[in-house]
Design a protein around this motif. Structure first.
Motif, short mmCIF file in Angstrom:
data_model
loop_
_atom_site.label_atom_id
_atom_site.label_comp_id
_atom_site.label_asym_id
_atom_site.label_seq_id
_atom_site.Cartn_x
_atom_site.Cartn_y
_atom_site.Cartn_z
N GLN A 91 0.83 -1.20 0.00
CA GLN A 91 0.00 0.00 0.00
C GLN A 91 0.87 1.26 0.00
O GLN A 91 0.60 2.22 -0.73
CB GLN A 91 -0.91 -0.01 1.22
N THR A 95 1.08 3.92 -3.22
CA THR A 95 0.84 5.34 -2.99
C THR A 95 2.01 6.20 -3.48
O THR A 95 1.81 7.26 -4.08
CB THR A 95 0.61 5.59 -1.49
N SER A 99 1.67 8.84 -6.67
CA SER A 99 1.90 10.28 -6.46
C SER A 99 2.86 10.87 -7.48
O SER A 99 3.00 12.10 -7.57
CB SER A 99 2.45 10.51 -5.06
#
Length: 372
Positions: A91, A95, A99
């Motif tokens: 996770q 992320t 980004s």
């Protein structure tokens, strides 16, 4: 801000064994790191970061990952340790790539519970003033959960024996798990008592092993993966620390994590073709399936006979629970089933839901949705 799409482009894992007595942590880790790049055209030089999951307590020393950085290929790279199941490290990695801060990430999780006392590991996480002194631990929590679940669902122990037998059979057929003999339902029921009403076989079996997953941004994934397995949703949540303060018979944190992941994926309900879920016991697997929305409360046992979702074709956590790596194994297995469905007796599959858990009585939960 538009987030980049992120895909699982490759995975690798060792066989999961009761004891890898002839191999150290670095041997298991280096084996999966060497394997995960095969067929992708990528190398360690292309990796922007390495995130790993393990436990200092299980490993027996503080900051234990520092001794494994060479095996991980993490020297002169951004490296971070997640002291939780490997699905949380994934996770974190997804992320970071979404980004725009990175393009390729290597996620590694490993475990050698054969060298530790897992009951003491879990007991150290219990509430210290009232629960730990009376011997409360993860096994006791699993037994209490099973008692309440069986009563609420009006089931007897034969239902948990069915689940256990099915998962060991699945692992023997499809999983990378060392299994001498698949226990039948009678053997499951006759096994030694572990935490009433659970027998030992109804609890997840701690095993040694390591797993690696390679994540990539869309432009790279489309070039190196056929097909890319897209991460379309993620969610995580944690329940109350004190076991007695949680809602009996339900995994509310799992429900919250699933709701978050489904919302991010744009799914109206958990109608995935594939489900790979973690569980501390046969009863908690049924609880997880209900918390994910794959069955109504108290009715998950029906999924063994009539399910549109292929559940734990790898065997799941009951026959193979490499603590700290179990959730990442679920992610690797689900991605592989989407990429090579025929190996698992599947066809025309396009979506999967993945679950990992941690803590006493499965206090914390992480959920992914995958699509091809």
């Amino acid at each position: 801000m538009t987030l980049d799409r992120v895909a699982v482009v490759s995975s690798a894992q060792t066989e999961l064994r009761p004891a890898w007595s002839g191999a150290q942590h670095i041997d298991l880790i280096s084996a999966v790191v060497a394997q995960v790049f095969k067929g992708t055209g990528l190398t360690l030089e292309d990796v922007d970061f390495v995130f790993d999951s393990g436990s200092d307590v299980l490993d027996g020393r503080s900051i234990s990952n520092c001794g494994f950085l060479g095996a991980m290929g993490a020297h002169h790279k951004e490296e971070s340790r997640v002291e939780e199941d490997g699905l949380w490290a994934a996770q974190y990695g997804v992320t970071k790539i979404a980004s725009g801060a990175a393009r390729v990430g290597l996620i590694i999780a490993y475990s050698k519970p054969s060298e530790s006392e897992t009951n003491a590991f879990y007991a150290s996480q219990c509430e210290p003033f009232y629960q730990r002194p009376v011997g409360f631990d993860h096994r006791a929590a699993s037994g209490l959960q099973a008692q309440r679940y069986l009563a609420d669902a009006a089931l007897d122990l034969s239902a948990l024996a069915r689940v256990t037998h099915q998962r060991w059979s699945d692992a023997a057929r499809h999983g990378k798990v060392a299994i001498d003999k698949v226990p039948d339902e009678a053997a499951v029921l006759a096994d030694v008592n572990a935490a009433a009403p659970l027998t030992e076989l109804m609890l997840s079996r701690p095993l040694d092993g390591a797993v690696a997953v390679l994540l990539a941004s869309e432009d790279i994934a489309r070039r190196v993966a056929r097909p890319p397995v897209w991460v379309t949703g993620m969610g995580s949540a944690s329940d109350r620390h004190a076991f007695a303060s949680r809602t009996p018979g339900r995994l509310e944190a799992c429900e919250a994590a699933a709701a978050m992941a489904l919302r991010k994926a744009g799914w109206q309900a958990a109608k995935a073709d594939i489900a790979e879920v973690s569980a501390s016991s046969a009863a908690s697997e049924l609880m997880v399936l209900e918390a994910l929305g794959l069955a109504k409360q108290g009715q998950a046992i029906s999924l063994l006979d009539n399910a549109s979702t292929a559940i734990n074709r790898s065997g799941g956590a009951l026959p193979a629970d490499p603590i700290m790596a179990t959730g990442l194994v679920r992610l690797a297995e689900a991605a592989r089933q989407l990429s090579y469905p025929a190996e698992y007796g599947l066809s025309a599959v396009t979506s999967a839901i993945v679950h990992g858990a941690g803590g006493v009585g499965m206090q914390s939960h992480c959920v992914f949705t995958l699509e091809v």
